[in-house]
Structures are given as C-alpha cells and as structure tokens.
Design a protein around this motif. Sequence first.
Motif, PDB file in Angstrom:
ATOM      1  N   ASP A 247       0.860  -1.186   0.000  1.00 37.00           N
ATOM      2  CA  ASP A 247       0.000   0.000   0.000  1.00 37.00           C
ATOM      3  C   ASP A 247       0.889   1.226   0.000  1.00 37.00           C
ATOM      4  O   ASP A 247       1.832   1.304   0.791  1.00 37.00           O
ATOM      5  CB  ASP A 247      -0.887  -0.003   1.253  1.00 37.00           C
ATOM      6  N   ARG A 343      -4.448   0.335   6.622  1.00 36.96           N
ATOM      7  CA  ARG A 343      -5.604  -0.434   6.151  1.00 36.96           C
ATOM      8  C   ARG A 343      -6.892   0.110   6.768  1.00 36.96           C
ATOM      9  O   ARG A 343      -7.900   0.282   6.077  1.00 36.96           O
ATOM     10  CB  ARG A 343      -5.425  -1.906   6.500  1.00 36.96           C
ATOM     11  N   ARG A 346      -7.770   3.355   5.053  1.00 36.28           N
ATOM     12  CA  ARG A 346      -8.365   3.151   3.729  1.00 36.28           C
ATOM     13  C   ARG A 346      -9.807   2.679   3.859  1.00 36.28           C
ATOM     14  O   ARG A 346     -10.690   3.143   3.131  1.00 36.28           O
ATOM     15  CB  ARG A 346      -7.534   2.142   2.937  1.00 36.28           C
ATOM     16  N   ARG A 401       0.317   6.906   1.713  1.00 38.29           N
ATOM     17  CA  ARG A 401      -0.490   5.869   1.074  1.00 38.29           C
ATOM     18  C   ARG A 401      -1.411   6.404  -0.015  1.00 38.29           C
ATOM     19  O   ARG A 401      -2.242   5.683  -0.546  1.00 38.29           O
ATOM     20  CB  ARG A 401      -1.351   5.139   2.113  1.00 38.29           C
TER      21      ARG A 401
END
Length: 610
Positions: A247, A343, A346, A401
Amino acid sequence: MPPAPIPADEAERIAELRALQILDTPAEERFDVFTRLAARVAAAPIAALSLLDTGRQWLKSRIGIPAAEMPRAVSFCAHAILTPDRPLVVEDATRDPRFADNPLVTGPPGIRFYAGVPVKGPGGHAIGGLCVADTVPRRASPLLVETLADLARGVTDALRLHDTVRRLARLAETDALTGLANAAAFERHQHRLAEDGTAHAVLLLDLDRFAQINDLFGHDGGDAALAEAASRLRAEAGTETMVARLDGNCFGLISPAPDEAARLAQRLHRVFVRPFAIAGQLVRLSVSIGLVRWPADLAEADRVLERADRALARAKRSGRNRTCDAAAEGEHESGAGRHGLARALREALIPPGREPFRLAWQRIVAAETGALAALETLIRWPRPGRGSVAPAEFIPIAEERGLIAHLDRWVLRTAVRQAAGWTAPVRIHVNISPPNLFLADGVGFIESILRESGLAPGRLVIEVTEGVLMRDTRAALHTIATLRALGVGLALDDFGSGHASLGYLRDFPFDIIKLDRGLVARAPACRRSLALLRAVLRLAGELGATTVAEGVETEAQARFMREEGADMLQGFLFGVPGAVPRALRRRTGGRCGALRPPDQLEMATISPRA
C-alpha cells in the motif's frame, strides 16, 4: 522410427504454450466437451486434446488413452502441427512409413486410423492438436474433417478464454505501478506457507519521509521513486523471496529462509544508499523495516503480519532507516502498526459515506481585542475500544499511502456544511494538501461544495504550505488565482518553519500569512528570528496581507506579538481545539428551529490592510 521434424516456429510456439500456464493442470469441462464431441462425431474409441511441449506430449483431455503424457517422439500430433492450417489424416498407420513402427501402432492401443487438426494458441502458433483415432483402418469423410476443424477452432477460443481469465486473475494479484504482487497475493502466500507448516520470515518496509517526494516532485515523481524501489528490492531479494507492494510506500517480503532474514534486511538497507534520480535530481531515500519469523518468533500464524507491522512501527518511531526485529519486541506492546493503521484508514475513507472522523475547531482571535476572528478546522479520529489516533500519526500515513486527497475532501466538505449552518458569518480555515490542490478537479470540487452548502466563498480560507509552491510554481499561481477569483481566501501556513522564502510573499497573492509557532517562540530571545519576524510583518503590511501568529500559549507571547504588529493570534492560550462555540450553533427546538442570537459571541472583523 524417426521423430517429427521440429517446426520453424518452435521457440515461439513453446513460449506461447508455456505462457498459457495450462500444462499439468487438472481436467476442465470446457476442454473435455470438445474431446467428447470429436469422439462422438467420428464414432471413434480414442480422442484427445494434446499439447506439445519440449520432449513430451501432454493430454489436457483424453478418451481411450490411459496415460496423460508420452514422449513427443511417438506423437502423431507432432506431425500434424507441421501444417498448422491443414488436417492430418492417416487411414492406415501400418502402411505409413512415418508411423508403421510407432509403439502406439505396434503395441497398445494399436492405432491404425488417425485424424487430427492443429490447435492454435491465442498468438496463432500451433501448440497441439484435437485428434481422433481407431484400432481399424478407415477413411475420413470430408464432413468429419470439417467438423474436427470447427471443434479445433472452438478449442482455440477456449484457450483464449483460459488466457484471459488467467491474466485477469494475475492482474487481481498484481500491483499495477510496480508489477509486484499486491497485498492480497502477499497475505494469501503467507497464509499458504503457514498452512503447509513452512518456516518463513516476513519483512515489512516503509520508504522513509516519502511524503516529501510527492510534495516536491508530484505524484509522477513519487511513482518513479516507487518503481525504482520495487526494482531494487526485487533484484536484491532474488527469485525465491516474494516481493509485494502492500500500500502506498509500504512493501513486503516473504523469505523462505528465516535464518537469513536479518542479513537480508541489512542488504535491503544497503541498496537504498545509492541516490534515486527523480526529475533530474538526486534524492536519497531510506527504509524502515519490521521483521518477524514464523514459527520461531511466535506460534500463531495468523498474527505474523500484525507482529511485523508492529515491529515496523517501532522502527519508524526509533528514528527511521533501521530494522526492528520482532524477536526483541515484547508481547505487552499494543496498538496498531503502520500497515494496520493504513488499512483501517483506507477502509474508513473508501468508499465514502461512513467516515469515523470528527472535526475540532481552534479559535483565531483579533490580537488587539481577543474577539473571535475565525476558526480553523482540525481532524480527529476516535477509534472505539482503541482510543483516539493522533493526527501526527495518521496524517503522514495518509500522505504516504495516497489517501490524503480523500481525507482533505472529507474535512473540507464537512467543515463547509457545518459552517453554513452557524448563526454568525465566521470565517473558517481549512488545510489542503498539495496533492489535492493540484488534482484536475481540485478547484472544481471546492466550488461545488460552496455551491451545494450555500456558504459564501469569502467565509472560506484555504491554507497551504510551502510544499505547494515548491512543487510547481506555474500551477500553484494558476490555482491560487482561480480560487481568489471565486472569492475564497488564501493563507500561507507555517511560514518561517525552516526553508521559507520571502519571495513567496512577493510572488504569490496570499490574503493571510500564518507565522510558524517555532518562529513565534524563538523571536523574543533570538535576534535573527526577531529580524525575520519583523521583516515578514512589514512585508505583509506593505502587500496588504493579514498576519496570524500561531502557537501562542502564554500572555507574554500574546503581548509580544501584539506589540510587534501581528493582526491575529492562534494557540492554546485561547482554548484547546474542540466543539463549535456554543453561540454559533443552531437551536434544534421548535417546528423550524430557532437561531441562537449572535450577540453572545464577540466578533472581530479583520480586513486586509489597504
């Protein structure tokens, strides 16, 4: 019995066959159906779909033949592919010198009759054949030959479909920018190794200070750095180690040699010693690495990535450009690592509509009176059961990211909508990152949000940092001019933070200059800082720009900045960031709702100097 000659396109033919990745795969109905139809139409006891590899014939589908593989030297189809556009018919193999002493003729299954049509791969090379055979001599009718040819074309179509599905599956596991495996493929591979009981090591890597590359060179420069980093990692890791881009600027490696993992990490640090060439400039990058071995460092296979992520977070906190070995990490350490936090970030932003963030507002007051002049919006991320995540922790991850544009837009949209419902026309300050401001629809997005909310453009101030100006002067000038034409205010944030240039104040039409908290803190005791502060205040006055002193935490600082001529002050002295001041909120009672009278809130009007 001499074998069939080698076709002129043998190298290309073999390459096409192997690229399909179909050899030695299980039976599939979409291919078996053609073999069954061929046997039925020919009323033959033997039928096969053969693929001719180097030195062997492998049967993807077969009827009446016990073995799936045989030497290419005995293959009838090896002769058929010599004429890719014509069928091969052998009415009686015992009378054909090419096959009379073939073991498949003289021994089981005792082939006498053969009819085969070459099968072409997606690239047009004959990679095998669809054939029927019988144990008695016979003729092949034109209808049979024509039908076999039709079925062979169907096999070619099925091979194209197979190739397309395979490519799509590979794309689903491949990072488009670097060509490395992606996060999904990386996690599946690690889980597969653990399920098989195979010892391995996981290394998670972050490119340090990568956000600065995006700020200075834009996304094209950032992409170039990521591609070069991927190339160096792949070359150093070797073919046995899986390398993936997980990522943004985070990479992962899975090594089948856990005992060598620490030395691998050392080598990975060394490959980043050589500078990167980006847009004609040499830039140095380093990596932080988190390392964990399974099962040596922990027994739970499903926690390997979590532990490696926590180790990476420790490496980043310890000063970057170093490796943190999970073997030395205490079990008591808690909290999400950088990859886990990325994560979660996101998932919080994509798709939009379920963001868990909230806004906090910090007062900006008139220096002379202390009356409210504006409110700056700040983002907060509360995570139930885990506590709040500090902006200093998740905003750099969002930048690295590629999520910062999503975050900026959520803040801007939410802030504008809230401010549109206040009981007084207080200006709001919203920070916008360089990537977001330079998106093709960046200004259009701001315009659409203002239109939808009904907020007057003059109530919105967009704050940008020097990174915007350093990245692309021409584009920055155009964007700033377009926003000013809309009526939106522009503020240069953190001026004096280290590499500020007075030329920015001269060349860019900012309405507001925000003096960095470091400069404000140093000025009373440092002659050089005081000289810079006075120069900025004087130049701002001459240019008609308003000044804001940031980081004011004591009455002494406030008094000093007032005496030096700052227009507005901002800092903890005037309250910690929090909810919207009560006097600005709408009441919610009554049929239509009543407005709280604004006279409970002292307001200041600060206009650019004439």
